[in-house]
Design a protein around this motif. Sequence first.
Motif, short mmCIF file in Angstrom:
data_model
loop_
_atom_site.label_atom_id
_atom_site.label_comp_id
_atom_site.label_asym_id
_atom_site.label_seq_id
_atom_site.Cartn_x
_atom_site.Cartn_y
_atom_site.Cartn_z
N UNK A 36 -24.94 -19.73 2.66
CA UNK A 36 -25.13 -21.16 2.44
C UNK A 36 -23.86 -21.93 2.73
N UNK A 37 -22.71 -21.36 2.36
CA UNK A 37 -21.42 -21.99 2.64
C UNK A 37 -21.17 -22.05 4.14
N UNK A 38 -21.51 -20.99 4.85
CA UNK A 38 -21.33 -20.96 6.30
C UNK A 38 -22.27 -21.94 6.99
N UNK A 39 -23.52 -21.98 6.53
CA UNK A 39 -24.53 -22.83 7.16
C UNK A 39 -24.45 -24.28 6.71
N UNK A 40 -23.69 -24.54 5.64
CA UNK A 40 -23.61 -25.90 5.10
C UNK A 40 -24.97 -26.36 4.60
N UNK A 41 -25.76 -25.44 4.05
CA UNK A 41 -27.11 -25.78 3.58
C UNK A 41 -27.63 -24.67 2.69
N UNK A 42 -28.46 -25.04 1.72
CA UNK A 42 -29.05 -24.07 0.82
C UNK A 42 -30.39 -23.58 1.37
N UNK A 43 -30.65 -22.28 1.28
CA UNK A 43 -31.95 -21.76 1.73
C UNK A 43 -33.03 -22.07 0.71
N UNK A 44 -34.26 -22.01 1.14
CA UNK A 44 -35.38 -22.29 0.25
C UNK A 44 -35.43 -21.33 -0.92
N UNK A 45 -34.92 -20.11 -0.74
CA UNK A 45 -34.92 -19.13 -1.82
C UNK A 45 -34.19 -19.64 -3.05
N UNK A 46 -33.14 -20.45 -2.84
CA UNK A 46 -32.39 -21.01 -3.96
C UNK A 46 -33.25 -21.98 -4.75
N UNK A 47 -33.96 -22.85 -4.06
CA UNK A 47 -34.80 -23.83 -4.74
C UNK A 47 -35.97 -23.16 -5.45
#
Length: 381
Positions: A36-47
């Motif tokens: 997520x830090x590399x992609x600058x975005x949270x995956x749906x799995x987190x939500x």
Amino acid sequence: MATADGLTRPAVPSRTELAGRYAELCETLRRCAPQADTDDALPEAVFEALRSSGILGAAIATEYGGHGGDAELTNRLIELVATADPSVAIILFQHYAVSARISEWGTPAQRDRYLPKLADGSWIAASAWSESGAGADKRNLATRARRVDGAWVLDGAKTFTTGAGLAQVYLVLAQSSEPTRTISTYGSDGQTFYLIEADNPGLVANTGMDLVGMRASATGFVELAGCRVADSAVLGPVGDAVRIIAGVRESGATLGAVSLGIAEAAYRLAYTHAVRRGLDGQQAVRFRLVDLEAKVCAARALVDSSGRRDTADPGVTTLHSKLHASQVSEEVTAEALRLLGSAGFLRDHPLNKLARDARAVGLMGPINDLCRELVSAPWTS
């Protein structure tokens, strides 16, 4: 448990109990955090993990589907999440903050509309206060709200909005009338809060900010162009938002809880490294670890005190907790990296992410220098 305001609140679960209850959530956050830090975005799995855990309803009364917790509980949960991923902890902090403001200041209709959705995780809430050029004290807002045909129309732009593009509802601060006097070192008169939903055609939110730390916090911009809302969107008194702003401090909720989680995670990484490499046999290393642990414990005591609101001036304690814990997190991560030696010089070592995140908290509102100003201003009056 009696508090400074004379109220009795239920006992808050211990950290051990909370860690057991949310172990699966934290494991998901730890697993996803590096990418997520590399992609600058949270995956749906987190939500999915956040929603299924029930953690999003901690600051909301049970009658709306929440856990009925106050700042002591939410601070502990934010700390716990921050040990796994500080970016998610910042999103959670803002969600709790807006949930608490709706609970305290919302009309019955606003509570009925928003709190069940915020409690079950179907909606995320975010705060949109900051502006480029407005300054940390929010006294020179360019975002304007004006009355047009019985409604409010907002125009302006917000920056550094955590959860931009993720949230379904934003708590927006706007200048609804010209300020006539300075009544606070944070905000001014003539300002009003508005609850604006993400699908409003006059609101556009996007991340768009390439941050050094907290990269997966979806921190970005909210643009308001002819954003029309009804009177039902107004949260709290028109033109007197400073009362709500002041209440945020008095609530005991503190960004220091995020810093505390970062410091705890950094200490644990340093301790594990020392044991794994056999360095714990060296007195100098053991003493350095003891000093790091003592700093974390001192910061935790102040954050806990802030959440309990059991001091003579809870608002000042909250400011102190943010100041102290954010400084401690930077100190602990820096010392942990020195203890690791060359291992800490590897770019992908998790301590380097924690160090970047630690630095970010001190720059979040109220930034540390503004905390100092808010604490010291009464001394000159």
